[in-house]
Design an enzyme around this catalytic site. Structure first.
Site, PDB file in Angstrom:
ATOM      1  CB  CYS A   1      82.143 -14.970  50.273  1.00  0.00           C
ATOM      2  SG  CYS A   1      83.931 -15.535  50.118  1.00  0.00           S
TER       3      CYS A   1
ATOM      4  CD  GLU B   1      74.663   0.222  41.055  1.00  0.00           C
ATOM      5  OE1 GLU B   1      73.979   1.017  40.581  1.00  0.00           O
ATOM      6  OE2 GLU B   1      74.541   0.051  42.177  1.00  0.00           O
TER       7      GLU B   1
ATOM      8  CB  CYS C   1      84.955 -11.779  50.980  1.00  0.00           C
ATOM      9  SG  CYS C   1      84.922 -12.881  52.379  1.00  0.00           S
TER      10      CYS C   1
ATOM     11  CB  CYS D   1      86.048 -15.371  54.788  1.00  0.00           C
ATOM     12  SG  CYS D   1      85.840 -16.146  53.017  1.00  0.00           S
TER      13      CYS D   1
ATOM     14  CD  GLU E   1      70.943   1.374  38.377  1.00  0.00           C
ATOM     15  OE1 GLU E   1      70.810   2.094  39.318  1.00  0.00           O
ATOM     16  OE2 GLU E   1      70.826   0.351  38.621  1.00  0.00           O
TER      17      GLU E   1
ATOM     18  CG  HIS F   1      66.516   6.706  44.241  1.00  0.00           C
ATOM     19  ND1 HIS F   1      66.097   6.951  42.734  1.00  0.00           N
ATOM     20  CD2 HIS F   1      67.984   6.302  44.292  1.00  0.00           C
ATOM     21  CE1 HIS F   1      67.069   6.905  42.126  1.00  0.00           C
ATOM     22  NE2 HIS F   1      68.216   6.713  42.691  1.00  0.00           N
TER      23      HIS F   1
END
Length: 673
Positions: free
Chosen positions: A118, A153, A161, A163, A312, A363
């Site tokens: 969060c 990322e 979130c 909440c 990446e 991977h």
């Protein structure tokens, strides 16, 4: 100011994520020996290591990372040092369970994956600042340090979130953004369905409701979530700038993956010291090298045209798609050098040594499970040599021919509920127009709708549903001053609050297109319409049609059937010194090529019919010279014309007249002069 490229690199960045904590320390020496054999110049370290760096609250163990960084430095390998704030330790969540995010349905996620955060939570923010501070104090001047890599990322896999803490934060954001609750009511159109608010405290996130919720609220929440995550990045960045001055700070984007569209990378690009990106092939049956080119062009555009870095990608197959094929022999080099052609200052991978345990053990990696007696390893070593041969192009910039407008806010708005048809996919139109330009061998810059477009002879607008009045005025001025504009259907419909522009469609674009749209007429599933045009040229289309009324525009193609039969389908409007094309239906590849051929002729862009399909030709230029990349994605040998002779850098051979490029190969010519 920090440098805008990694410190200490004299050539391209080549390497990958290095996770030595997954292996006995006895393996580390072998790792760096093999890195040197492969030509590795930089590795990313520490991205997922918070639990090892701080195994208990306030108890730190930096000894292993000290030894790793020292070992890299002794072997001449630079470090992209991560702040591990994407993976708080389990002890943190036991003390602060409210830092785990909550879904719109009210379900709180559990610990056990990554990115379960969060971003509004003050305890997470404090803990992230603390670990970042300790890393910066310890390693801010380490001789191996090339750059800082904050988090990992952002937005994946949790972008928002819902909440109670986020609800309070959202209300504060709304107050800063809109000023008053009355302004929120106006922006969201809360008079509809009796959603009127009299106090900020009455407003919650767009949680699950019995039917469709307020689209303005949902759009603002996307903006709030993006801004909240970016606040956490800038907080870490500022700590690093203060304690590690002169070292560039970045985080890895995922610009063109439609599965990762939660970040407004135009805004993020202004906050990093230089742009980096992750890209993985989506093996859904389409030509994967086209999406790769699109990702690279978009990343370069987010960087403002400056060199960026591919942080990446994969040496071969990944492990998180329904089907994960291996890359064909030579494909890894083609993928890597295609990114370099389009502006990357290197090619980095996830990861260095293939994991034996954990979710990503299947991977691919630079050093596979099979070790050095493998095809992947041999190709890695060869690619390292290629990267070294290309060091002289560092700092040059990719030349673009045309621009495509792109706006994440428009994607967010377009993907809200209750639109005229579920078959229309704005991202599909962006991909389709890009692919058509790619097949005409035109290199693309992407641009924000309100950006300066004056240097581009042709600008394409693929289904930008949300468009501000400012953007509409920008496009009008672009055409009046001699530009050629191509706009696809369902563009310019709503403003920044998802409110329909006053008057006839397409609100923000009525004047520049010289027409109005009386009514949308989406087609039934599987239905098609025919278009007839110049010289009897017939095009096919599906998904969408419109009742178009020219108001200055000329009709170029007409609907031959369907509800709009006899009405304009494709129009052209001469305005000032330029022209604006509008296509009111979904053309296929052949139709888009025909349309863009006409528009390119208007723009004075000469056809490049002598270049074979699926053979990329891209230029990078700068103080060190002009470099011509030719990338052959086909299974056959080919030749391309070479106007200027030069030296082919990967073979060392002279090239003149016509350049031969074997099947699946890449050639990079440094042109004379």
């Amino acid at each position: 100011m920090p440098e805008t490229t990694p410190l200490g690199l004299t050539g391209l960045a080549f390497g990958g994520d290095y996770n030595p904590e997954q292996w006995p320390e006895s393996v580390w020496t072998e790792d760096v020996r093999l890195m040197r054999e492969a030509g590795v110049t930089m590795v990313s370290v520490g991205i997922f290591s918070w639990a090892l760096l701080e195994p208990e609250p306030g108890v730190h163990d930096f000894g292993w990372l000290d030894r790793v960084l020292d070992l890299l430095h002794e072997n001449g390998i630079r470090a992209d040092l991560g702040t591990p704030t994407v993976v708080p330790p389990v002890w943190f969540y036991r003390v602060h369970p409210e830092a785990l995010p909550v879904t719109a349905e009210g379900v709180r996620y559990e610990f056990g994956s990554r990115g379960a955060i969060c971003h509004s939570n003050p305890d997470y923010r404090a803990a992230a600042a603390d670990i970042t501070t300790r890393l910066a104090e310890r390693y801010g001047s380490h001789p191996a340090l090339a750059m800082w890599h904050v988090h990992n990322e952002y937005g994946v896999p949790v972008s928002a979130c819902y909440c109670d803490g986020c609800a309070a934060h959202f209300r504060r954001w709304l107050a800063r953004t809109h000023g008053t609750v009355e302004a929120v009511n106006e922006a969201w159109g809360t008079a509809f369905w009796g959603q009127h608010y009299t106090d900020f405290e009455q407003i919650n996130p767009p949680r699950v409701t019995p039917t469709v919720g307020n689209p303005g609220q949902a759009l603002d929440y996307r903006r709030f979530a993006d801004a909240t995550v970016r606040e956490n990045f800038t907080a870490e960045r500022d700590i690093l700038h203060r304690l590690s001055p002169g070292v560039p700070v970045t985080t890895n984007f995922m610009t063109a993956l439609s599965q990762c569209d939660s970040m407004d990378y135009w805004a993020w690009g202004r906050e990093v010291d230089f742009v980096t990106n992750d890209h993985y092939l989506i093996t859904d049956g389409r030509r994967t090298h086209v999406n790769l080119a699109m990702s690279a062009d978009l990343t370069r555009s987010v960087a403002g045209g400056a060199p960026w870095l591919l942080l990446e990608h994969s040496t071969s197959g990944v492990n998180w798609q329904p089907r994960n094929p291996a890359k064909a022999p030579g494909q890894m080099a083609r993928n890597s050098l295609a990114h370099v052609a389009r502006g990357s200052e290197g090619a980095m991978f996830f990861q260095w040594r293939q994991s034996r345990r954990g979710a990503e053990k299947f991977h691919s990696a630079m050093l596979p499970h099979g070790g050095t007696d493998t095809r992947v390893w041999r190709e890695v070593v060869e690619l390292g040599a290629h990267a070294d041969a290309l060091k002289s192009l560092r700092g040059t910039r990719t030349e673009a021919d045309v621009a495509v407008l792109w706006d994440w806010h428009s994607w967010w708005a377009q993907n809200l509920d209750w639109r005229p048809t579920e078959d229309h996919d704005a991202r599909e139109r962006a991909d389709a127009f890009y692919e058509a330009l790619y097949d005409r061998h035109l290199t693309v810059d992407f641009a924000h709708p309100e950006a300066d477009l004056s240097r581009y002879p042709l600008v394409v607008v693929p289904a930008l549903y949300l468009m501000t009045e400012g953007a509409g005025n920008n496009l009008r001025e672009y055409v009046e001053r001699g530009g050629t504009l191509v706009v696809s259907y369902f563009s310019g419909i709503v403003d920044e609050h998802d409110a329909v522009h006053e008057g006839a469609h397409p609100g923000a674009l009525r004047d520049v297109l010289g027409l109005t749209v009386e009514e949308f007429s989406p087609l039934g599933a599987g239905d098609r319409v025919r278009l007839t045009g110049p010289g009897g040229c017939e095009l096919g289309a599906d998904v969408w049609s419109e009742f178009v009324v020219p108001r200055g525009a000329e009709t170029v193609w007409t609907y031959a059937d369907g509800l709009a039969a006899g009405g304009p389908a494709v129009t052209r409007h001469r305005l000032g010194e330029g022209s604006a094309w509008y296509v009111s239906t979904r053309l296929g590849a052949e139709g888009l090529d025909t349309l863009l051929g006409r528009a390119a002729q208007d723009a004075g862009i000469a056809p490049r019919a002598e270049l074979p399909r699926d053979v990329e030709v891209v230029r990078r230029t700068g103080e060190s010279g002009t470099f011509l990349f030719v990338i052959n994605h086909t299974a056959g040998d080919t030749e391309v014309p070479l106007d200027t002779p030069g030296t082919e850098l990967l073979t060392g051979e002279r090239a003149a007249g016509r350049l031969a490029v074997p099947a699946g190969a890449v050639r990079v010519v440094r042109l004379d002069g």
